[in-house]
Scaffold this active site. Sequence first.
Site, PDB file in Angstrom:
ATOM      1  N   HIS A  97       0.804  -1.229   0.000  1.00  0.00           N
ATOM      2  CA  HIS A  97       0.000   0.000   0.000  1.00  0.00           C
ATOM      3  C   HIS A  97       0.834   1.274   0.000  1.00  0.00           C
ATOM      4  CE1 HIS A  97       1.174  -0.114   4.190  1.00  0.00           C
ATOM      5  NE2 HIS A  97       0.823   1.146   4.269  1.00  0.00           N
TER       6      HIS A  97
HETATM    7  C1  UD1 Z   1      -2.100   5.255   6.308  1.00  0.00           C
HETATM    8  C2  UD1 Z   1      -0.796   5.668   6.979  1.00  0.00           C
HETATM    9  C3  UD1 Z   1       0.260   4.574   6.758  1.00  0.00           C
HETATM   10  C4  UD1 Z   1      -0.251   3.218   7.163  1.00  0.00           C
HETATM   11  C5  UD1 Z   1      -1.552   2.928   6.411  1.00  0.00           C
HETATM   12  C6  UD1 Z   1      -2.108   1.563   6.762  1.00  0.00           C
HETATM   13  C7  UD1 Z   1      -0.285   8.080   6.997  1.00  0.00           C
HETATM   14  C8  UD1 Z   1       0.555   9.112   6.400  1.00  0.00           C
HETATM   15  N1  UD1 Z   1      -0.256   6.883   6.406  1.00  0.00           N
HETATM   16  O1  UD1 Z   1      -1.880   5.228   4.906  1.00  0.00           O
HETATM   17  O2  UD1 Z   1       1.397   4.890   7.545  1.00  0.00           O
HETATM   18  O3  UD1 Z   1       0.711   2.225   6.870  1.00  0.00           O
HETATM   19  O4  UD1 Z   1      -2.487   3.966   6.769  1.00  0.00           O
HETATM   20  O5  UD1 Z   1      -3.315   1.293   6.167  1.00  0.00           O
HETATM   21  O6  UD1 Z   1      -0.949   8.332   7.972  1.00  0.00           O
HETATM   22  N2  UD1 Z   1      -9.158   4.985   2.061  1.00  0.00           N
HETATM   23  C9  UD1 Z   1     -10.344   4.310   1.985  1.00  0.00           C
HETATM   24  N3  UD1 Z   1     -10.941   3.919   3.157  1.00  0.00           N
HETATM   25  C10 UD1 Z   1     -10.400   4.165   4.377  1.00  0.00           C
HETATM   26  C11 UD1 Z   1      -9.186   4.870   4.432  1.00  0.00           C
HETATM   27  C12 UD1 Z   1      -8.577   5.258   3.270  1.00  0.00           C
HETATM   28  O7  UD1 Z   1     -10.872   4.081   0.915  1.00  0.00           O
HETATM   29  O8  UD1 Z   1     -10.999   3.768   5.394  1.00  0.00           O
HETATM   30  C13 UD1 Z   1      -8.480   5.391   0.795  1.00  0.00           C
HETATM   31  C14 UD1 Z   1      -8.809   6.795   0.408  1.00  0.00           C
HETATM   32  O9  UD1 Z   1      -8.895   6.861  -0.969  1.00  0.00           O
HETATM   33  C15 UD1 Z   1      -7.586   7.571   0.872  1.00  0.00           C
HETATM   34  C16 UD1 Z   1      -6.480   6.550   0.688  1.00  0.00           C
HETATM   35  O10 UD1 Z   1      -7.088   5.293   0.976  1.00  0.00           O
HETATM   36  O11 UD1 Z   1      -7.387   8.739   0.159  1.00  0.00           O
HETATM   37  C17 UD1 Z   1      -5.322   6.759   1.601  1.00  0.00           C
HETATM   38  O12 UD1 Z   1      -5.730   6.841   2.965  1.00  0.00           O
HETATM   39  P1  UD1 Z   1      -4.823   7.624   4.040  1.00  0.00           P
HETATM   40  O13 UD1 Z   1      -5.402   7.511   5.399  1.00  0.00           O
HETATM   41  O14 UD1 Z   1      -4.514   8.996   3.532  1.00  0.00           O
HETATM   42  O15 UD1 Z   1      -3.451   6.859   3.978  1.00  0.00           O
HETATM   43  P2  UD1 Z   1      -3.090   5.297   3.874  1.00  0.00           P
HETATM   44  O16 UD1 Z   1      -2.510   5.065   2.515  1.00  0.00           O
HETATM   45  O17 UD1 Z   1      -4.206   4.444   4.320  1.00  0.00           O
END
Ligand code: UD1
Length: 367
Positions: free
Chosen positions: A210
């Site tokens: 991821h």
């Molecule tokens: C976050 C953490 C990362 C961790 C990861 C585990 C930061 C900078 N990153 O990254 O360290 O390893 O979580 O999962 O805090 N999204 C969904 N549903 C959700 C959450 C996210 O669809 O419940 C999608 C959205 O499109 C979002 C993208 O995932 O924009 C990224 O989510 P985000 O929380 O920004 O970062 P992660 O890549 O999940």
Amino acid sequence: KKIFIVAGARPNFMKIAPIIRELRQGSYPFEYKLVHTGQHYDKEMSDVFFEELEIPSPDYHLDVGSGSHAEQTAKVMVRFEEICMKDRPDLVMVVGDVNSTLACSIVAKKLGIKVAHVEAGLRSGDIRMPEEVNRIVTDSISDYFFVTEKSGADHLLAEGKPKDSIHFVGHVMIDNLFHQVEKLNRRPETSFETTFFKQRHPSYGVVTLHRPSNVDNQETLAGIIRALTEVSTALPLIFPIHPRTQANIRKFGLTIPDGIVTTKPLSYMAFLNLFKDARLVLTDSGGIQEETTALGIPCITLRENTERPITVEEGTNVIVGSDPERIVAEAKKALSGSGAAGKRPELWDGKASVRILTTLSDALYAD
Ligand code: UD1
């Protein structure tokens, strides 16, 4: 006295679970409130973790959701500040290195509230990683540092932190791991979607992916999928896909071959049920490098560096980057049994939460 415990994203939930379990069982001289920032919000990224890990409903839910880094961090800060001003805690406990960790530590510090950072001092040395920025900033303003491995203490000392603020306590995520493995062993679960895969494939590997550096670039992601395809000709693979990765696979028009079974993101227990019996794990996660080391399972890390060097020095982890040939070569090596053997690191014994809470009890009343 009162502490706030903050969790926001999937890798936070397994770290707060054993702390809250210990708080409910033990007798500690403070009350606690649980704050969920809502950084992760999908059912399978959040709610199922609360249910399975026996985490009570949060006292506060900030409901921030996704956004750019600035947007997400800013929303957490604004909403967290409101509750800190209304229901003032004596200490805020943050865990790990996600945006919620950073946001809440800054807010607390500026309100004159003490900050305890659990999993402090880890450094990948790669400032392009958003988590590295989060780690450095959080540690620069924390008052109590709870460290999982010696490298954490070394970094903090080198950054000038007072020795008596650094506590090498082991790892709360491993407390949770052992607790949940024991639960699974007591009552083997047959209802997980992964059970069927295990029945069909007595020997298999597990993939997770991821990190933006691996999945946001078309060429890199295509190369990794090519490597995984080749590994899957020797060992069936199962790949629970993070929403970010899923979106990019679709955007880039990539396909996952039949030899790799894909699933939606799995709950903690379904995932544990899977990886605890795997021959091999291929991942770019931080925590999984540690969980595989604790269980003695070979781990191939698709990153150029790690902030958890103990998993390489003492554990079962090898760092291979995203080069397809290296991934395949290291996977073959692990399958031939000539990979790293590994031992369990010091203090990864299931008692980190007790050490943290005992230290905080003393500290809060000494001030
Ligand atoms: C976050 C953490 C990362 C961790 C990861 C585990 C930061 C900078 N990153 O990254 O360290 O390893 O979580 O999962 O805090 N999204 C969904 N549903 C959700 C959450 C996210 O669809 O419940 C999608 C959205 O499109 C979002 C993208 O995932 O924009 C990224 O989510 P985000 O929380 O920004 O970062 P992660 O890549 O999940």
